[in-house]
Each structure stands twice: as C-alpha cells, then as structure tokens.
Design a protein around this motif. Sequence first.
Motif, short mmCIF file in Angstrom:
data_model
loop_
_atom_site.label_atom_id
_atom_site.label_comp_id
_atom_site.label_asym_id
_atom_site.label_seq_id
_atom_site.Cartn_x
_atom_site.Cartn_y
_atom_site.Cartn_z
N PRO A 65 -18.42 3.87 10.19
CA PRO A 65 -18.12 4.56 9.24
C PRO A 65 -18.89 5.08 8.16
O PRO A 65 -19.76 4.14 7.50
CB PRO A 65 -16.90 3.74 8.11
CG PRO A 65 -16.33 2.71 9.28
CD PRO A 65 -17.63 2.27 9.96
N THR A 66 -18.94 6.40 7.44
CA THR A 66 -19.88 6.56 6.60
C THR A 66 -19.09 6.02 5.20
O THR A 66 -18.11 6.10 5.21
CB THR A 66 -20.35 8.16 6.57
OG1 THR A 66 -19.05 8.74 6.32
CG2 THR A 66 -20.93 8.50 7.84
N THR A 67 -19.90 6.19 4.01
CA THR A 67 -19.44 5.77 2.95
C THR A 67 -20.20 6.16 1.67
O THR A 67 -21.52 6.43 1.82
CB THR A 67 -18.96 4.41 2.57
OG1 THR A 67 -17.96 4.20 1.53
CG2 THR A 67 -20.05 3.22 2.72
N GLY A 68 -19.76 6.07 0.30
CA GLY A 68 -20.58 6.32 -0.67
C GLY A 68 -21.41 4.99 -0.84
O GLY A 68 -21.12 3.76 -0.63
N GLY A 69 -22.38 5.04 -1.68
CA GLY A 69 -23.50 3.96 -2.09
C GLY A 69 -22.87 2.68 -2.60
O GLY A 69 -23.41 1.74 -2.21
N ALA A 70 -21.84 3.01 -3.47
CA ALA A 70 -21.13 1.73 -4.00
C ALA A 70 -20.43 0.75 -2.95
O ALA A 70 -20.23 -0.43 -3.36
CB ALA A 70 -20.26 2.33 -5.24
N LEU A 71 -19.97 1.58 -1.98
CA LEU A 71 -19.23 0.62 -1.03
C LEU A 71 -20.13 0.16 0.28
O LEU A 71 -19.64 -0.60 0.84
CB LEU A 71 -17.97 1.41 -0.60
CG LEU A 71 -16.75 1.79 -1.23
CD1 LEU A 71 -15.92 2.55 -0.69
CD2 LEU A 71 -16.29 0.39 -1.78
N ALA A 72 -21.41 0.74 0.03
CA ALA A 72 -22.18 0.56 1.43
C ALA A 72 -22.93 -0.64 1.07
O ALA A 72 -24.21 -0.82 0.95
CB ALA A 72 -23.20 1.52 1.41
N THR A 73 -22.18 -1.92 0.91
CA THR A 73 -22.94 -3.18 0.50
C THR A 73 -21.80 -4.36 0.92
O THR A 73 -20.47 -3.92 1.12
CB THR A 73 -23.16 -3.43 -0.97
OG1 THR A 73 -23.48 -4.60 -1.16
CG2 THR A 73 -21.91 -3.14 -1.64
N GLU A 74 -22.43 -5.60 1.07
CA GLU A 74 -21.42 -6.40 1.42
C GLU A 74 -20.82 -7.22 0.14
O GLU A 74 -19.84 -8.08 0.06
CB GLU A 74 -22.05 -7.76 1.97
CG GLU A 74 -23.17 -8.42 1.27
CD GLU A 74 -24.48 -7.88 1.09
OE1 GLU A 74 -25.27 -8.55 0.44
OE2 GLU A 74 -24.73 -6.58 1.56
N ARG A 75 -21.01 -6.78 -0.96
CA ARG A 75 -20.31 -7.23 -2.23
C ARG A 75 -18.81 -6.61 -2.23
O ARG A 75 -18.74 -5.38 -1.72
CB ARG A 75 -21.33 -6.85 -3.42
CG ARG A 75 -22.73 -7.36 -3.49
CD ARG A 75 -22.67 -8.71 -3.44
NE ARG A 75 -22.16 -9.73 -4.23
CZ ARG A 75 -22.57 -9.83 -5.63
NH1 ARG A 75 -23.89 -9.48 -5.84
NH2 ARG A 75 -22.02 -10.54 -6.55
N ILE A 76 -18.22 -7.29 -2.93
CA ILE A 76 -16.77 -6.86 -2.99
C ILE A 76 -16.48 -6.11 -4.18
O ILE A 76 -16.66 -6.80 -5.24
CB ILE A 76 -16.05 -8.32 -3.08
CG1 ILE A 76 -16.25 -9.12 -1.68
CG2 ILE A 76 -14.40 -7.84 -3.10
CD1 ILE A 76 -15.22 -10.37 -1.53
N MET A 77 -16.11 -4.96 -4.18
CA MET A 77 -15.98 -3.88 -5.22
C MET A 77 -14.78 -3.85 -5.93
O MET A 77 -13.63 -4.29 -5.42
CB MET A 77 -16.22 -2.66 -5.02
CG MET A 77 -16.40 -1.48 -5.82
SD MET A 77 -16.79 0.16 -5.19
CE MET A 77 -16.06 1.27 -6.36
N ILE A 78 -14.87 -4.01 -7.37
CA ILE A 78 -13.78 -3.88 -8.16
C ILE A 78 -13.80 -3.03 -9.28
O ILE A 78 -15.02 -2.69 -9.72
CB ILE A 78 -13.51 -5.38 -8.76
CG1 ILE A 78 -12.02 -5.31 -9.65
CG2 ILE A 78 -14.54 -5.92 -9.93
CD1 ILE A 78 -11.59 -6.81 -9.90
N GLN A 79 -12.92 -2.17 -9.72
CA GLN A 79 -13.17 -1.09 -10.82
C GLN A 79 -12.12 -1.49 -11.92
O GLN A 79 -11.03 -1.44 -11.99
CB GLN A 79 -12.53 0.17 -10.04
CG GLN A 79 -13.68 0.73 -9.05
CD GLN A 79 -13.16 2.26 -8.87
OE1 GLN A 79 -12.35 2.43 -8.19
NE2 GLN A 79 -13.91 3.25 -9.12
#
Length: 213
Positions: A65-79
């Motif tokens: 899947p393509t995605t934005g830069g903030a999600l293109a990582t193995e880190r777990i994202m929180i907003q």
Amino acid sequence: MPIAPGATLRRLALAALLPWMASCGAIGALGDAATPLEVFVLTAPGALPQRQGAPLARDVIVEEPTTGGALATERIMIQPDPLQAQYLPGVRWSEPAPLVVQTLMVRALDATQAFQYVGRRPLGAGGDFAIVSELVDFQAVVGPGGDSAEVRVRMIARIVRERGVQVVASRTFTARADAASLEDADLVAAFDAATGRVISDFTVWTLSSLGAI
C-alpha cells in the motif's frame, strides 16, 4: 485522520508527547535512544470465507500500500489533535505500517484457498490481477479528555486486471475501535480489532469481485 494536503505538522515527535499526557504509562518520554523498542504484531482475522472446490486458476498480486510520510514507518502513530502526528515511545510495529497491512492482506487471501497463487510479487512475467491500495488512516486518536483513544483504520483498494491495466473494482474500507486505556497493549489490541475488520471486509470483497464465492 488524514492530514490535509499542504498542512504543516506542529511536531513529528520522537522524544516526548504532550506534557499533559506525560503522566500516562504508555505515553511518556522516549528515554535512552539505545533502549530496544518493544515489537508488536497484528493478526489476520480467523473467520474468513473458504472457497468451495478447487482454487480459481488466477494469480493475485498484493502490492505494498502507498501512504503518507507520517505512516510510512514502523513507529506506532498517535494523534493528540488533527494536525499533530506523534509516535508511542519505546514500541514499534514488526515492520513499517504499509508492510504490516500488506502481510495481513496476503495471509487472509491465501487462507481462503480461493486462488492458485497469492503473493507480493508474480511468479512469472506478471499476475492475472493486482491489488493496488492506499493506507489513509492507521493511527490512534486521543479523546478530548486525554485519557482515551480511538484507533482509526482506512484503506482504499482497487483490483486491477493486469492485461490491459483495467480497474475492475474499487472500494474504501473503514473501521474504528476504542482502546480500553492508553497503555501500549490496549492501544495495540484496538489496532488489531480495527485492522481485522478492514482485512475481513477486504477479503470478502476481493473474493466476490473475482467470482471466487
């Protein structure tokens, strides 16, 4: 939530999250950068439709899947808010988020025994169909009080016939799940629940669109 085009993130944090969240066990300072990160994985849904009879003589290629830069990582994202993207300290996914989703898509489709081959790359010059997707949401959104979070997963998928490059089906898959707390394990459990629903819906849709059920 997806970040609006052109919007500037206030901070892409790799050190600490918001001060008012610092007291939370799961959301605090990163600490020593040399400390190994705890690794989490997600599971493919178990209750999936099964092909009755022999698999269809079709090769299905699931592209990353393509995605934005903030999600293109193995880190777990929180907003903490719609314009701020941060990451949980001390933990990560087993691989970058798009690859996590791709792995689940491949495993789920393969488990249905509906096609002669399901993989990330074709066996020969090309496959019969390709799954092209975009991972739009894959993050936990903190509630107004700062003591709760909702995981949001959204993916746009298209089935493309390789011969003639023709889109034969397209759909957006969305799921949300509330985390029991802001602890790492509870947040990951919510990711697992929301992602599982998306993958399950995606699998049924793919089989139906390709005449496998």
